[in-house]
Design an enzyme around this catalytic site. Structure first.
Site, PDB file in Angstrom:
ATOM      1  CG  ASP A   1      55.695  39.018  40.642  1.00 52.54           C
ATOM      2  OD1 ASP A   1      55.218  39.661  41.404  1.00 52.54           O
ATOM      3  OD2 ASP A   1      55.464  37.925  40.299  1.00 52.54           O
TER       4      ASP A   1
ATOM      5  CB  SER B   1      53.142  44.038  40.667  1.00 48.99           C
ATOM      6  OG  SER B   1      52.356  43.793  39.535  1.00 48.99           O
TER       7      SER B   1
ATOM      8  CB  SER C   1      52.030  38.771  39.172  1.00 51.36           C
ATOM      9  OG  SER C   1      52.925  39.342  40.356  1.00 51.36           O
TER      10      SER C   1
END
Length: 343
Positions: A274, A234, A272
């Site tokens: 983000d 991340s 992830s």
């Protein structure tokens, strides 16, 4: 610290700023009134912490700042996200920390804010706390972070140069096969007839193949041992500006901040988380959208450099169980940049 241990930022390596100049400290703190503090924990089994981005003007007299949120991929635990997105308003400092400590940190931030003068009758408040997973280097299930670490990060928040690398919320993170961490950068950019500053601070913990100034830096070729494994995969990005942009325009800036991850080689893996949060400390009439392109460009440049700085400034960290995240070797980075004509 010995000369061999000295870490260098991207500017120290001679890589140019691009279309817009860097700010004085090349940090998010170049934006007036924006402070940064860290609380860092390093033991044989813990590499973790809290990083605070503090707009000093928030308080009883100014309860919120215009803000925007961009979600590149929502595999994360960003406390306060929905109200931030719905109202375009930031009511507290932005804190970054470790995934499983995010709720304790949010509660501590809420307690801190409710204790401030002028908040005695407050019955609703939206603490904003982001996270990445430092479980490769830290006993994350112990959830070691809480009130004392939040208090320390907020109390040490200051202007000027910002500590980067293996500090605060970046103490135990991994990025692109190397030790990642906290990074920051800034740019000065024109918006209409006026010049403003945009600054970025990142917490890097994602996979892919590192690229610096367009030059590939694969961890399996540069690292002196096996590339570090990214857990959680991340990235948290915080963008600040003194341009008088509104929440909708800041959401557009935040989207460009996420785009910048690709410039350093992120593979945007499915797991992830983000996120980019952008806020403004400016005041006045928002500019026309037609004037925003330089601000968008400056945002992407600042974020990309902050991501690179988070790796360049990080130091090797080892967990008692044997996991190692190695600092990127700067001599190898310099040699590749020279060979490519980037410096």
């Amino acid at each position: 610290m010995t000369a061999a241990d000295t870490r260098l930022r991207l500017a120290d390596l001679g890589v140019g700023a691009g279309a817009f100049p860097r700010g004085g400290d090349n940090a998010i703190t170049d934006v007036p009134g924006v402070l940064v503090g860290h609380a860092t924990v390093h033991t044989d089994r813990l590499h973790t912490g809290v990083t605070a981005v503090v707009p000093a003007m928030l308080g009883a007299e100014r309860r919120w700042l215009p803000a925007g949120l961009a979600v590149g991929n929502g595999f994360g635990k960003l406390v306060g996200a929905t109200q931030l997105q719905e109202l375009g308003a930031l009511e507290t400092p932005v804190l970054l920390t470790s995934t499983l400590s995010v709720y304790r940190v949010a509660d501590a931030l809420l307690g801190h804010m409710l204790a401030q003068p002028g908040y005695e009758r407050t019955t609703t408040l939206n603490p904003v706390v982001g996270e990445t997973n430092d479980g490769f280097l830290s006993d994350i299930r112990s959830r070691p972070l809480g009130e004392e670490h939040v208090a320390a990060a907020l109390a040490t928040a200051s202007s000027g140069a910002v500590a980067e690398g293996s500090v605060g919320a970046g103490a135990g993170t991994v990025a692109l096969g190397f030790k990642g961490g906290i990074g920051t950068a800034s740019r000065a950019a024109p918006v209409g007839e006026d010049a403003y500053t945009v600054g970025a601070l990142v917490q890097s913990n994602f996979s892919g193949t590192l690229s610096i100034a367009g030059v590939p830096m694969p961890a399996d070729e540069l690292a002196p041992g096996p590339p570090a494994e990214t857990v959680g995969n991340s990235c948290m990005i915080v963008v600040a500006t003194d341009a008088p942009v509104d929440g909708r325009q800041l959401a557009r800036c935040a989207r460009r901040a996420v785009f910048a991850m690709r410039g350093v080689g992120s593979d945007f893996a499915q797991g992830s988380g983000d996120y980019a949060i952008a806020f403004s400390v400016g005041s006045g009439m928002p500019p026309a959208d037609a004037a925003l392109s330089p601000l968008f460009h400056a945002t992407m440049d600042a974020v990309e450099e902050a991501l690179v700085n988070s790796i360049l400034m990080a130091t090797t960290q080892t967990h008692a169980d044997g996991n190692i995240a190695r600092a990127i070797p700067l001599d190898a980075v310099r040699a590749r940049l020279k060979a490519a004509g980037a410096i």
